[in-house]
Scaffold this motif. Sequence first.
Motif, PDB file in Angstrom:
ATOM      1  N   ASP A   9       0.807  -1.221   0.000  1.00  0.00           N
ATOM      2  CA  ASP A   9       0.000   0.000   0.000  1.00  0.00           C
ATOM      3  C   ASP A   9       0.837   1.267   0.000  1.00  0.00           C
ATOM      4  O   ASP A   9       0.664   2.134  -0.844  1.00  0.00           O
ATOM      5  CB  ASP A   9      -0.924   0.001   1.219  1.00  0.00           C
ATOM      6  N   ARG A  10       1.741   1.417   0.933  1.00  0.00           N
ATOM      7  CA  ARG A  10       2.439   2.683   1.129  1.00  0.00           C
ATOM      8  C   ARG A  10       3.560   2.919   0.120  1.00  0.00           C
ATOM      9  O   ARG A  10       3.656   3.985  -0.468  1.00  0.00           O
ATOM     10  CB  ARG A  10       3.017   2.768   2.548  1.00  0.00           C
ATOM     11  N   ALA A  11       4.413   1.954  -0.042  1.00  0.00           N
ATOM     12  CA  ALA A  11       5.620   2.176  -0.849  1.00  0.00           C
ATOM     13  C   ALA A  11       5.327   2.575  -2.298  1.00  0.00           C
ATOM     14  O   ALA A  11       5.828   3.609  -2.759  1.00  0.00           O
ATOM     15  CB  ALA A  11       6.519   0.948  -0.775  1.00  0.00           C
ATOM     16  N   PRO A  12       4.521   1.841  -3.050  1.00  0.00           N
ATOM     17  CA  PRO A  12       4.296   2.239  -4.453  1.00  0.00           C
ATOM     18  C   PRO A  12       3.529   3.549  -4.586  1.00  0.00           C
ATOM     19  O   PRO A  12       3.838   4.375  -5.438  1.00  0.00           O
ATOM     20  CB  PRO A  12       3.481   1.084  -5.043  1.00  0.00           C
ATOM     21  N   PHE A  13       2.545   3.738  -3.730  1.00  0.00           N
ATOM     22  CA  PHE A  13       1.733   4.955  -3.795  1.00  0.00           C
ATOM     23  C   PHE A  13       2.579   6.193  -3.538  1.00  0.00           C
ATOM     24  O   PHE A  13       2.554   7.157  -4.306  1.00  0.00           O
ATOM     25  CB  PHE A  13       0.584   4.880  -2.780  1.00  0.00           C
ATOM     26  N   LEU A  14       3.342   6.173  -2.474  1.00  0.00           N
ATOM     27  CA  LEU A  14       4.140   7.349  -2.126  1.00  0.00           C
ATOM     28  C   LEU A  14       5.295   7.563  -3.090  1.00  0.00           C
ATOM     29  O   LEU A  14       5.563   8.680  -3.513  1.00  0.00           O
ATOM     30  CB  LEU A  14       4.656   7.220  -0.700  1.00  0.00           C
ATOM     31  N   GLY A  15       5.991   6.501  -3.435  1.00  0.00           N
ATOM     32  CA  GLY A  15       7.100   6.637  -4.376  1.00  0.00           C
ATOM     33  C   GLY A  15       6.626   7.121  -5.735  1.00  0.00           C
ATOM     34  O   GLY A  15       7.236   7.997  -6.352  1.00  0.00           O
ATOM     35  N   GLY A  16       5.527   6.575  -6.202  1.00  0.00           N
ATOM     36  CA  GLY A  16       4.981   6.992  -7.492  1.00  0.00           C
ATOM     37  C   GLY A  16       4.466   8.416  -7.471  1.00  0.00           C
ATOM     38  O   GLY A  16       4.654   9.172  -8.428  1.00  0.00           O
TER      39      GLY A  16
END
Length: 65
Positions: A9-16
């Motif tokens: 949930d967090r890593a791809p959303f925030l990085g993207g």
Amino acid sequence: MNWLFWQMDRAPFLGGGCEHFYAYAPEKYEYRINRYAMEVKRQLDVLDKQLACNEFIADLTADKA
């Protein structure tokens, strides 16, 4: 299980989101860039704290009840 959800949930959303506003958005909004960058840093700090005390992010040997 919590770390699985954190990863998905967090890593791809925030990085993207950070990458989008920094490199690809047609208009550069400093607030959005800074907000995403600080949240990415905060999430990586959470990961660093977990890895400082554990060899792996999640304990795969835990009972699967």
